[in-house]
Structures are given as structure tokens and as C-alpha cells.
Design a protein around this motif. Structure first.
Motif, short mmCIF file in Angstrom:
data_model
loop_
_atom_site.label_atom_id
_atom_site.label_comp_id
_atom_site.label_asym_id
_atom_site.label_seq_id
_atom_site.Cartn_x
_atom_site.Cartn_y
_atom_site.Cartn_z
N PHE A 1 -2.94 -1.85 2.29
CA PHE A 1 -2.25 -0.65 1.84
C PHE A 1 -2.67 -0.21 0.44
O PHE A 1 -2.71 0.98 0.15
N TYR A 2 -2.97 -1.17 -0.45
CA TYR A 2 -3.30 -0.83 -1.82
C TYR A 2 -4.49 -1.65 -2.29
O TYR A 2 -4.69 -2.79 -1.87
N ASP A 3 -5.25 -1.06 -3.20
CA ASP A 3 -6.27 -1.81 -3.92
C ASP A 3 -5.58 -2.50 -5.08
O ASP A 3 -5.26 -1.88 -6.09
N GLU A 4 -5.32 -3.79 -4.91
CA GLU A 4 -4.56 -4.52 -5.92
C GLU A 4 -5.20 -4.46 -7.30
O GLU A 4 -4.52 -4.41 -8.32
N THR A 5 -6.51 -4.45 -7.35
CA THR A 5 -7.20 -4.45 -8.63
C THR A 5 -7.09 -3.10 -9.34
O THR A 5 -7.26 -3.01 -10.54
N GLN A 6 -6.80 -2.04 -8.58
CA GLN A 6 -6.71 -0.70 -9.19
C GLN A 6 -5.30 -0.35 -9.60
O GLN A 6 -5.09 0.26 -10.65
N PHE A 7 -4.30 -0.73 -8.79
CA PHE A 7 -2.94 -0.28 -9.02
C PHE A 7 -2.03 -1.34 -9.65
O PHE A 7 -0.92 -1.00 -10.07
N PHE A 8 -2.47 -2.59 -9.71
CA PHE A 8 -1.59 -3.65 -10.19
C PHE A 8 -2.36 -4.59 -11.12
O PHE A 8 -3.58 -4.71 -11.02
N SER A 9 -1.62 -5.25 -11.99
CA SER A 9 -2.26 -6.19 -12.91
C SER A 9 -2.41 -7.55 -12.24
O SER A 9 -1.84 -7.83 -11.18
N ASN A 10 -3.16 -8.43 -12.90
CA ASN A 10 -3.35 -9.78 -12.37
C ASN A 10 -2.08 -10.62 -12.45
O ASN A 10 -1.97 -11.65 -11.78
N GLU A 11 -1.14 -10.20 -13.28
CA GLU A 11 0.09 -10.97 -13.47
C GLU A 11 1.29 -10.29 -12.83
O GLU A 11 2.44 -10.50 -13.24
N MET A 12 1.06 -9.49 -11.83
CA MET A 12 2.14 -8.86 -11.08
C MET A 12 3.02 -9.93 -10.44
O MET A 12 2.53 -10.90 -9.87
N LEU A 13 4.34 -9.74 -10.53
CA LEU A 13 5.27 -10.55 -9.76
C LEU A 13 5.36 -9.93 -8.37
O LEU A 13 5.71 -8.74 -8.22
N PHE A 14 5.05 -10.70 -7.35
CA PHE A 14 5.07 -10.17 -5.99
C PHE A 14 5.58 -11.24 -5.05
O PHE A 14 5.11 -12.38 -5.07
N ALA A 15 6.56 -10.87 -4.23
CA ALA A 15 7.10 -11.86 -3.29
C ALA A 15 7.67 -11.18 -2.05
O ALA A 15 8.38 -10.17 -2.16
N ARG A 16 7.33 -11.74 -0.91
CA ARG A 16 8.03 -11.46 0.35
C ARG A 16 8.76 -12.75 0.72
O ARG A 16 8.16 -13.82 0.75
N PHE A 17 10.04 -12.65 1.01
CA PHE A 17 10.79 -13.87 1.30
C PHE A 17 11.97 -13.55 2.21
O PHE A 17 12.36 -12.38 2.38
N ASP A 18 12.53 -14.58 2.80
CA ASP A 18 13.67 -14.40 3.69
C ASP A 18 14.88 -15.22 3.27
O ASP A 18 15.87 -15.30 4.00
N ASP A 19 14.81 -15.81 2.09
CA ASP A 19 15.92 -16.59 1.53
C ASP A 19 16.55 -15.77 0.40
O ASP A 19 15.95 -15.61 -0.66
#
Length: 306
Positions: free
Chosen positions: A253-271
Motif C-alpha cells: 500500500f505504501y512505500d515505507e521509505t518515502q512516507f515513513f521514518s525508520n523509527e516509525m511505531l507500527f503494530a498490528r495486534f489482537d490483544d
């Protein structure tokens, strides 16, 4: 939400008139003894109390040496800066008018999962930003977008917008559709003179089973490597504390290197416990780090100087 900026005042020698502090300070006496005399009412003939400025008619009569039986016309609107006390009252009143912070979901049996994030951010902005001011939340297509509700579908959304000496715009959004969907989103746009990344926050919950969290200092330029090195070194130790938030976004969906920094907090979770065990404290640290970074920076006006 915002107060009216233009209207006509009828002068009366025995009465004081009130204008809101967001209205022009300049009035013109249409039948003054001199041609189109204009005076600064707020400075010379007004007193302020809780955001209202009372115009002293006796003061005006003294200046013009005449009885006021004509009409005072408001000239081209001019925004008067609010005092910090007035601005705080305006923000509180606007938030209360929207019912915020909501105490229960539009579906009362459902929790407002991210409302503590909204409340913490509001308190933090009030305490740590200089000259925090309320802004209109509008779009060219839809106009005022401060609140919208779909009663049949049991969903509602609220937006509030702010500015400060540090940020040209801060938008906060909360979407409440009961257990089906809870969203807290916020974007912090620094004043352009700081040439610093946008703080982006996007927290979503679906059916209380699937959760997504993103918090990042979002890059400004395609050639961001050197520009981002300073702030990424600030974020890395924070991110290291929260193992669940070290996920990677799909390049589908996105080019992570273009739209986000290397230290982005990112999580998918079910808890759901991750929301307050990790996401909430990490969010707080990223917000505080962004504000500290701006306060420790020197404004610049040419990119080559930054």
C-alpha cells in the motif's frame, strides 16, 4: 463555532456596547466632525472581561467632542489577538460544545478505547505549547467538519484544530462507531520555519479484535536520509522499549521509505492490553519528543540553511 467577525453597532450616549475579541478593533463614526475619523477602540475606549470588550461611549464622545447619535460601522475585519486566558476559555468552550471528551460511546455498552489519548493530548498541548489557539476545522468541499453523526449507523466523528507558536496546525480526530470501529488520529504540522517532520498518529480498532497503531515523525522530502538522522536518533531508544510496536508496514500500500521514518511505531495486534501497556506510553513519549525537538531548534527560512 467561531464568533462572528462583522456586524453593525448602533451608538447610544448612555450605553456601553460589547464586541467580541475576534472582531476588528477599528470603528468609523459615519457623521464625525472630521472626515472618516478612525480610532482604535480597544486601546483607547474599551475594557476587557472574559473575552468581551466594552466600548465606553463617553470616551468616544470626548475624543470626537460630539454626542453620538449616529451609527458606528465595523470596518474590514481585523483579527485581534486573544489573551492566553481568553484563548483557553475559547478552547474549553469549543471542546464542551462538541461534548468532548465524550464519556460514553454512541453505543453505550462499548468503550471509547482511545479517548484517554485525546484527553492526554489536550492536556499536554495546553501545558506545553506557546500561545495555543483554536482554529476552524473546515475543508473546501464540506465546509465545517467539526462534527458529523450518522444516527442510523450509530457512528459519529469529531475534529478539532489548533495552532501555536510551534505548530501552524494541529488536527485531532476521533471516530466512534461502538465496538465496530474506534479511531484516534492526529497530525501536527510544525511552523514551516522549523523545517521539521510532521508528527502523525493513527490508532484504529475494529470489532475489538483487530488493532492497528502508527506513530511517526513523517519525512518531508524524498532525499530525507541526512535530514532524518537527528530525530531518528532521538526516537530509536524509545522504540526499543516497546517490542510489539516494531512491526513493518506492507509495501503493498505504501512505500515505507518515502512516507515513513525508520523509527516509525507500527503494530498490528489482537490483544487489547497492548493499547495501554505499550501504545499509550510510546505515543506520549513520541509527542513529547516532537515538541522538545521543535523547542530546541532554531527557525530557518531557507532549506539550505537547515
Amino acid at each position: 463555532m467561531m464568533r462572528s467577525r462583522t456586524f453593525t453597532l448602533t451608538a447610544a450616549a448612555t450605553a456601553a456596547l460589547c464586541i467580541t475579541s475576534t472582531t476588528t478593533a477599528f470603528v468609523q463614526l459615519s457623521t464625525a466632525p472630521t472626515t472618516s475619523s478612525v480610532i482604535n477602540v480597544r486601546d483607547k475606549c474599551s475594557t476587557s472581561n472574559w473575552g468581551l470588550h466594552a466600548i465606553d461611549m463617553d470616551c468616544l464622545e470626548t475624543i470626537y467632542d460630539t454626542k453620538l447619535d449616529s451609527t458606528l460601522m465595523i470596518q474590514e475585519p481585523l483579527h485581534l489577538p486573544l489573551t492566553n486566558e481568553e484563548a483557553a476559555i475559547e478552547i474549553t468552550s469549543a471542546e464542551e460544545a462538541l461534548g468532548m471528551p465524550w464519556s460514553e460511546s454512541i453505543s453505550p455498552e462499548s468503550p471509547l478505547l482511545y479517548m484517554p489519548f485525546w484527553e492526554w493530548q489536550m492536556d499536554y498541548m495546553r501545558t506545553n505549547l506557546s500561545n495555543l489557539r483554536l482554529k476552524e476545522c473546515t475543508t473546501p468541499t464540506f465546509g465545517d467538519v467539526s462534527y458529523n453523526e450518522n444516527t442510523p449507523k450509530k457512528a459519529r466523528i469529531v475534529n478539532m484544530c489548533f495552532s501555536s507558536d510551534e505548530y501552524r496546525n494541529i488536527r485531532m480526530t476521533y471516530y466512534d462507531a461502538g465496538d465496530g470501529c474506534q479511531v484516534f488520529n492526529s497530525l501536527w504540522y510544525p511552523d514551516p520555519s522549523y523545517n521539521l517532520p510532521v508528527l502523525g498518529i493513527d490508532l484504529l480498532a475494529f470489532n475489538r479484535k483487530k488493532y492497528l497503531g502508527i506513530v511517526d515523525f513523517q519525512p518531508l522530502y524524498e532525499d530525507e536520509a541526512m535530514h532524518s538522522s537527528t530525530f531518528e536518533s532521538i526516537l530509536a531508544p524509545i522504540k526499543q522499549q516497546y517490542p510489539t510496536l516494531k512491526g513493518k508496514m506492507s509495501s503493498k500500500f505504501y512505500d515505507e521509505t518515502q512516507f515513513f521514518s525508520n523509527e516509525m511505531l507500527f503494530a498490528r495486534f489482537d490483544d487489547e492490553s497492548v493499547v495501554f501497556d505499550e501504545l499509550f506510553p510510546a505515543f506520549q513519549e513520541y509527542v513529547a519528543s516532537h515538541v522538545d525537538m521543535i523547542k530546541q531548534s532554531t527557525p530557518c527560512h531557507e532549506r539550505e540553511q537547515c
